[in-house]
Design a protein around this motif. Sequence first.
Motif, PDB file in Angstrom:
ATOM      1  N   LEU A  55       0.834  -1.199   0.000  1.00 27.10           N
ATOM      2  CA  LEU A  55       0.000   0.000   0.000  1.00 27.10           C
ATOM      3  C   LEU A  55       0.870   1.250   0.000  1.00 27.10           C
ATOM      4  O   LEU A  55       0.588   2.212  -0.726  1.00 27.10           O
ATOM      5  N   ALA A  58       2.141   1.698  -3.468  1.00 22.48           N
ATOM      6  CA  ALA A  58       1.089   2.092  -4.412  1.00 22.48           C
ATOM      7  C   ALA A  58       0.723   3.562  -4.243  1.00 22.48           C
ATOM      8  O   ALA A  58       0.553   4.287  -5.239  1.00 22.48           O
ATOM      9  N   LEU A  59       0.596   4.022  -3.015  1.00 22.39           N
ATOM     10  CA  LEU A  59       0.275   5.425  -2.765  1.00 22.39           C
ATOM     11  C   LEU A  59       1.372   6.335  -3.305  1.00 22.39           C
ATOM     12  O   LEU A  59       1.103   7.358  -3.949  1.00 22.39           O
ATOM     13  N   HIS A  62       1.072   6.527  -7.141  1.00 23.64           N
ATOM     14  CA  HIS A  62       0.003   7.398  -7.630  1.00 23.64           C
ATOM     15  C   HIS A  62       0.399   8.868  -7.515  1.00 23.64           C
ATOM     16  O   HIS A  62       0.184   9.663  -8.442  1.00 23.64           O
ATOM     17  N   GLN A  95      -6.680   3.342 -13.986  1.00 19.57           N
ATOM     18  CA  GLN A  95      -6.542   2.638 -12.715  1.00 19.57           C
ATOM     19  C   GLN A  95      -7.841   1.931 -12.321  1.00 19.57           C
ATOM     20  O   GLN A  95      -7.828   0.768 -11.918  1.00 19.57           O
ATOM     21  N   GLN A  99      -8.843  -2.157 -12.066  1.00 19.82           N
ATOM     22  CA  GLN A  99      -9.397  -2.741 -10.840  1.00 19.82           C
ATOM     23  C   GLN A  99     -10.709  -3.478 -11.092  1.00 19.82           C
ATOM     24  O   GLN A  99     -11.261  -4.090 -10.177  1.00 19.82           O
ATOM     25  N   GLU A 157      -6.641   3.574  -3.871  1.00 19.78           N
ATOM     26  CA  GLU A 157      -6.334   2.359  -3.125  1.00 19.78           C
ATOM     27  C   GLU A 157      -7.521   1.892  -2.282  1.00 19.78           C
ATOM     28  O   GLU A 157      -7.682   0.695  -2.062  1.00 19.78           O
ATOM     29  N   ARG A 160      -9.608  -0.099  -4.671  1.00 21.78           N
ATOM     30  CA  ARG A 160      -9.010  -1.414  -4.912  1.00 21.78           C
ATOM     31  C   ARG A 160      -9.372  -2.379  -3.772  1.00 21.78           C
ATOM     32  O   ARG A 160      -9.754  -3.531  -4.001  1.00 21.78           O
ATOM     33  N   ARG A 161      -9.272  -1.900  -2.546  1.00 23.66           N
ATOM     34  CA  ARG A 161      -9.496  -2.758  -1.393  1.00 23.66           C
ATOM     35  C   ARG A 161     -10.976  -3.032  -1.130  1.00 23.66           C
ATOM     36  O   ARG A 161     -11.319  -4.023  -0.501  1.00 23.66           O
ATOM     37  N   THR A 330      -5.010   5.579   5.324  1.00 21.33           N
ATOM     38  CA  THR A 330      -5.813   4.903   4.310  1.00 21.33           C
ATOM     39  C   THR A 330      -6.374   3.594   4.842  1.00 21.33           C
ATOM     40  O   THR A 330      -7.550   3.257   4.614  1.00 21.33           O
TER      41      THR A 330
END
Length: 343
Positions: A55, A58-59, A62, A95, A99, A157, A160-161, A330
């Motif tokens: 995570l 990924a953050l 972005h 993105q 997903q 994110e 995504r989760r 997050t």
Amino acid sequence: MRTALFLLAGALMSGGCHAEGQPPKPTVAEPTVAEPTVAEPTVAEPRERAPDPELVAALRGHVQVLAGEIGGRGIGPGDAGTSTLDAAAAYLRQQWTAQGYEVHAQAYTVGEQQVENLFVRVPGRSPALVVVGAHYDTCDGNPGADDNASGVAALLELSRRLAATEPERTLHLVAFANEEPPYFKDPQTMGSAVHARALREQGEEVEAMLSLESIGYFSDVRGSQHYPAILAPLYPETGDFVAVVGKNGSRPLVRRVVRGLETHGPIPVESIAAPASITGIDWSDHWSFWREGWAQAVMVTDTATYRNPNYHEMSDLPETLDYRRLALVTEALEATIRELAGS
């Protein structure tokens, strides 16, 4: 966490691009583009834990694309026109498509230029909406790493989760255009105002709305957090917390979000539920939902101008953010949103 109010004579947080009514910046040394003010290293505390390293990466990725590669994103004075805003929208679309979402675009015209809000949904058993939003434009051509690539990165994110959840209430995740002046609080051109009005006209029911607004800048240095002078003795001097901001009518949601963030994450939380007439309480996209009659809308923020000396400057660069704590926020937001949506 404190439940007392920020009674802001000079105001809070984010919003205007040196707009009328914006509070003065804290007295700090002005950063330069070459030497941005970087968040201080994290100091481990008993409650601290390590976030998911994927995570964190990924953050960071972005934010690097949005603020590092694309840069300033807007169509106002000082911006490059729609090209960079379009590039950011294309990145968001790519993105979300990757997903597995169907991406919806709400296009509208500002002058002779077309902009768009983008949104995706996780259908719930009930059509009632839990809205999570972040604006993807920036102010006067600045890179906008904290304001607001940090919020957009978290939004991506979170989606995504949350994609595989089966919530009771429908999750509505939206990236807004044109939050920054000269469009801020203009009902016809501010992206969230256009979007909230459309939801109202379509008969949608919004049970809760969270605006993710500048959530990536933290400091462990005493004196790094600023307020109007009258408030300074009442609140922390260290900019290591996240704030939940609402008006008096938003108090139930403020409490629920604060409880969720405190329960599910180690980052300290401060809060405010104050009269909407106080300058700054409404300085983000939650204002648009209040305007349509949905009081249960709040802003989650690192307090922007009262902490981050790079706010609305060309030095608001990716390397100034604390991605570890952005990831912790997050993760706590994910758990909180799951609770709000009943999943």
